[in-house]
Design a protein around this motif. Structure first.
Motif, PDB file in Angstrom:
ATOM      1  N   GLY A 271      -1.521  15.846  43.179  1.00 23.30           N
ATOM      2  CA  GLY A 271      -2.530  16.252  42.218  1.00 23.30           C
ATOM      3  C   GLY A 271      -3.853  16.602  42.863  1.00 23.30           C
ATOM      4  N   LYS A 272      -4.530  17.536  42.245  1.00 22.54           N
ATOM      5  CA  LYS A 272      -5.845  17.941  42.738  1.00 22.54           C
ATOM      6  C   LYS A 272      -6.958  17.361  41.882  1.00 22.54           C
ATOM      7  CE  LYS A 272      -4.234  22.053  44.998  1.00 22.54           C
ATOM      8  NZ  LYS A 272      -4.245  23.456  45.180  1.00 22.54           N
ATOM      9  N   ASN A 273      -6.621  16.914  40.709  1.00 20.04           N
ATOM     10  CA  ASN A 273      -7.614  16.371  39.787  1.00 20.04           C
ATOM     11  C   ASN A 273      -7.192  14.982  39.336  1.00 20.04           C
ATOM     12  OD1 ASN A 273      -9.299  18.734  39.708  1.00 20.04           O
ATOM     13  ND2 ASN A 273      -7.722  19.703  38.489  1.00 20.04           N
ATOM     14  N   ASN A 274      -7.013  14.093  40.280  1.00 20.14           N
ATOM     15  CA  ASN A 274      -6.580  12.740  39.962  1.00 20.14           C
ATOM     16  C   ASN A 274      -7.695  11.958  39.287  1.00 20.14           C
ATOM     17  OD1 ASN A 274      -3.990  13.023  41.123  1.00 20.14           O
ATOM     18  ND2 ASN A 274      -4.875  12.737  43.136  1.00 20.14           N
ATOM     19  N   THR A 275      -7.300  11.079  38.379  1.00 18.30           N
ATOM     20  CA  THR A 275      -8.266  10.228  37.705  1.00 18.30           C
ATOM     21  C   THR A 275      -8.663   9.074  38.623  1.00 18.30           C
ATOM     22  OG1 THR A 275      -6.573   8.777  36.760  1.00 18.30           O
ATOM     23  CG2 THR A 275      -7.189  10.739  35.473  1.00 18.30           C
ATOM     24  N   ASP A 276      -9.753   8.420  38.290  1.00 23.33           N
ATOM     25  CA  ASP A 276     -10.178   7.248  39.055  1.00 23.33           C
ATOM     26  C   ASP A 276      -9.091   6.178  39.032  1.00 23.33           C
ATOM     27  OD1 ASP A 276     -12.590   8.460  39.617  1.00 23.33           O
ATOM     28  OD2 ASP A 276     -13.710   7.367  38.086  1.00 23.33           O
TER      29      ASP A 276
END
Length: 69
Positions: A6-11
């Motif tokens: 993923g390029k936009n992983n959550t915290d």
């Protein structure tokens, strides 16, 4: 594996991966390796004249290795 791709992983996802890496000892192993590289660089730099640029470089390297540990 989706987290790693993923390029936009959550915290939360990042925290999960960091937790896994801590549990298996990967973070400590990486830190130990970084410290050994730092020691090698410091040994090499010690052969050069004592100067402000050398000291600044040494401080930068030390900060990069030790900042989050």
């Amino acid at each position: 594996m989706d987290i790693l791709e993923g390029k936009n992983n959550t915290d939360e996802e990042v925290s999960e991966v960091v937790g896994i890496m801590k549990e298996c000892g990967a973070l400590e192993a990486c830190y130990s390796l970084a410290i050994s590289y730092l020691n090698g660089v410091q040994k090499t730099l010690s052969k050069y004249p004592d100067s402000e640029p050398r000291h600044l470089f040494e401080k930068l390297l030390e900060y990069m290795v030790k900042r989050g540990h």
